[in-house]
Design a protein around this motif. Structure first.
Motif, mmCIF file in Angstrom:
data_model
loop_
_atom_site.group_PDB
_atom_site.id
_atom_site.type_symbol
_atom_site.label_atom_id
_atom_site.label_comp_id
_atom_site.label_asym_id
_atom_site.label_seq_id
_atom_site.Cartn_x
_atom_site.Cartn_y
_atom_site.Cartn_z
ATOM 1 N N ASN A 35 0.840 -1.200 0.000
ATOM 2 C CA ASN A 35 0.000 0.000 0.000
ATOM 3 C C ASN A 35 0.873 1.248 0.000
ATOM 4 O OD1 ASN A 35 1.039 -0.186 2.552
ATOM 5 N ND2 ASN A 35 -0.868 0.294 3.633
ATOM 6 N N VAL A 36 2.074 1.107 -0.591
ATOM 7 C CA VAL A 36 3.070 2.178 -0.538
ATOM 8 C C VAL A 36 3.334 2.780 -1.914
ATOM 9 C CG1 VAL A 36 5.444 2.764 0.094
ATOM 10 C CG2 VAL A 36 4.167 1.084 1.460
ATOM 11 N N ILE A 37 3.689 1.942 -2.890
ATOM 12 C CA ILE A 37 4.041 2.429 -4.222
ATOM 13 C C ILE A 37 2.847 2.240 -5.157
ATOM 14 C CG2 ILE A 37 5.601 2.197 -6.190
ATOM 15 C CD1 ILE A 37 7.688 1.092 -4.268
ATOM 16 N N GLY A 38 2.385 3.301 -5.755
ATOM 17 C CA GLY A 38 1.201 3.251 -6.597
ATOM 18 C C GLY A 38 1.420 2.549 -7.919
ATOM 19 N N PHE B 114 -8.814 -10.786 -1.436
ATOM 20 C CA PHE B 114 -8.241 -9.709 -0.619
ATOM 21 C C PHE B 114 -6.739 -9.566 -0.839
ATOM 22 C CE2 PHE B 114 -6.414 -8.645 3.673
ATOM 23 C CZ PHE B 114 -6.796 -7.315 3.695
ATOM 24 N N ARG B 115 -6.333 -8.379 -1.263
ATOM 25 C CA ARG B 115 -4.948 -7.972 -1.448
ATOM 26 C C ARG B 115 -4.190 -8.749 -2.522
ATOM 27 N NH1 ARG B 115 -2.571 -6.432 4.627
ATOM 28 N NH2 ARG B 115 -3.758 -4.490 4.838
ATOM 29 N N LYS C 120 0.529 -15.811 2.829
ATOM 30 C CA LYS C 120 1.532 -15.580 3.869
ATOM 31 C C LYS C 120 2.842 -16.312 3.573
ATOM 32 C CE LYS C 120 -1.644 -14.715 7.730
ATOM 33 N NZ LYS C 120 -2.078 -15.160 9.079
ATOM 34 N N SER C 121 2.734 -17.463 2.935
ATOM 35 C CA SER C 121 3.925 -18.272 2.690
ATOM 36 C C SER C 121 4.792 -17.743 1.551
ATOM 37 C CB SER C 121 3.519 -19.719 2.382
ATOM 38 O OG SER C 121 2.726 -19.777 1.194
ATOM 39 N N TYR D 35 6.026 -8.727 0.434
ATOM 40 C CA TYR D 35 5.882 -7.697 1.445
ATOM 41 C C TYR D 35 5.023 -8.247 2.578
ATOM 42 C CZ TYR D 35 6.967 -5.194 -2.862
ATOM 43 O OH TYR D 35 7.526 -4.806 -4.044
ATOM 44 N N GLU D 36 5.163 -7.708 3.741
ATOM 45 C CA GLU D 36 4.383 -8.189 4.886
ATOM 46 C C GLU D 36 2.897 -7.888 4.655
ATOM 47 O OE1 GLU D 36 4.086 -7.657 9.740
ATOM 48 O OE2 GLU D 36 5.681 -6.677 8.622
#
Length: 217
Positions: A66-69, A165-166, A191-192, A196-197
């Motif tokens: 959710n940082v780099i567009g 989701f995501r 998750k595996s 990115y977290e």
């Protein structure tokens, strides 16, 4: 015999020139209608590779976490990017005339807390032949409903029915497409394997889209 002075400089320039031509032959040239993509978190401005005549060169980059567009680039023009200040969380969409290559509209839809009806109103009235470029940012699926997924399927998407989701997603479709679009990639949020977290790796995809012939009459 040794080369000295100006002759040595000329020889070096010729060697550099030949090396550049060889690299351009091996790695450049026309891309045809194939899809070339790779997964990357790079922040460099995307530049589409050359395409044959009467084709549009494009490059899509989904957002990173959710940082780099995201970025949507067509030919030598950036349509959507953080620099242009027209990106947002959710779905970032550019509409392009499939006959002329003219940009028709760009819009973002917040799929976390937004109203999916805004997306439906945007997609329902599309005209035949309109190209639809999509790049996700953060979460593109939470507010998706059956109708919105069906509309993207009608544009040629096969991945949207499982978009979650995501997930990272890049897609190019068209109103009135007869077959499924070859221009689509999805990276599942897991998750595996997430880079990115809490988010998967960013997706990058480029290719060439043939322009449609003008409708008769």
């Amino acid at each position: 015999m040794r080369l000295t002075g100006p002759l040595r400089a000329v020889a070096v320039l010729l060697l550099v020139g030949l090396t550049w031509l060889l690299a351009n032959t091996l790695f450049g040239g026309e891309s045809g209608s194939s899809v070339r993509y790779f997964f990357s978190g790079a922040s460099e401005e995307p530049t589409p590779a050359p395409c044959p005549p009467k084709h549009l060169a494009f490059r899509l980059v989904s957002g990173a976490a959710n940082v780099i567009g995201p970025k949507i680039c067509l030919e030598d023009k950036m349509l959507v990017s953080s620099v242009k200040n027209n990106v947002g969380r959710g779905l970032n969409i550019a509409l392009v005339n499939g006959v002329t290559g003219e940009l028709l509209a760009t819009k973002t839809f917040d799929m976390w807390v937004g109203d999916v009806s805004d997306l439906l109103k945007f997609l329902r009235p599309l005209h035949e032949g309109t190209l639809v470029f999509v790049a996700s940012f953060d979460d593109a699926a939470t507010k998706m409903n059956d109708e919105s997924r069906r509309l993207f399927e009608e544009l040629g998407s096969t991945a949207v029915k499982e978009l979650a989701f995501r997930d990272s997603w890049v897609f190019v479709g068209a109103k009135g497409i007869e077959n499924k679009s070859p221009f689509e990639e999805r990276m599942k949020n897991s998750k595996s394997s997430n880079k990115y977290e809490g988010w998967p790796e960013s997706l990058e995809m480029d290719g060439c889209i043939p322009l449609r012939a003008p409708l008769e009459g």
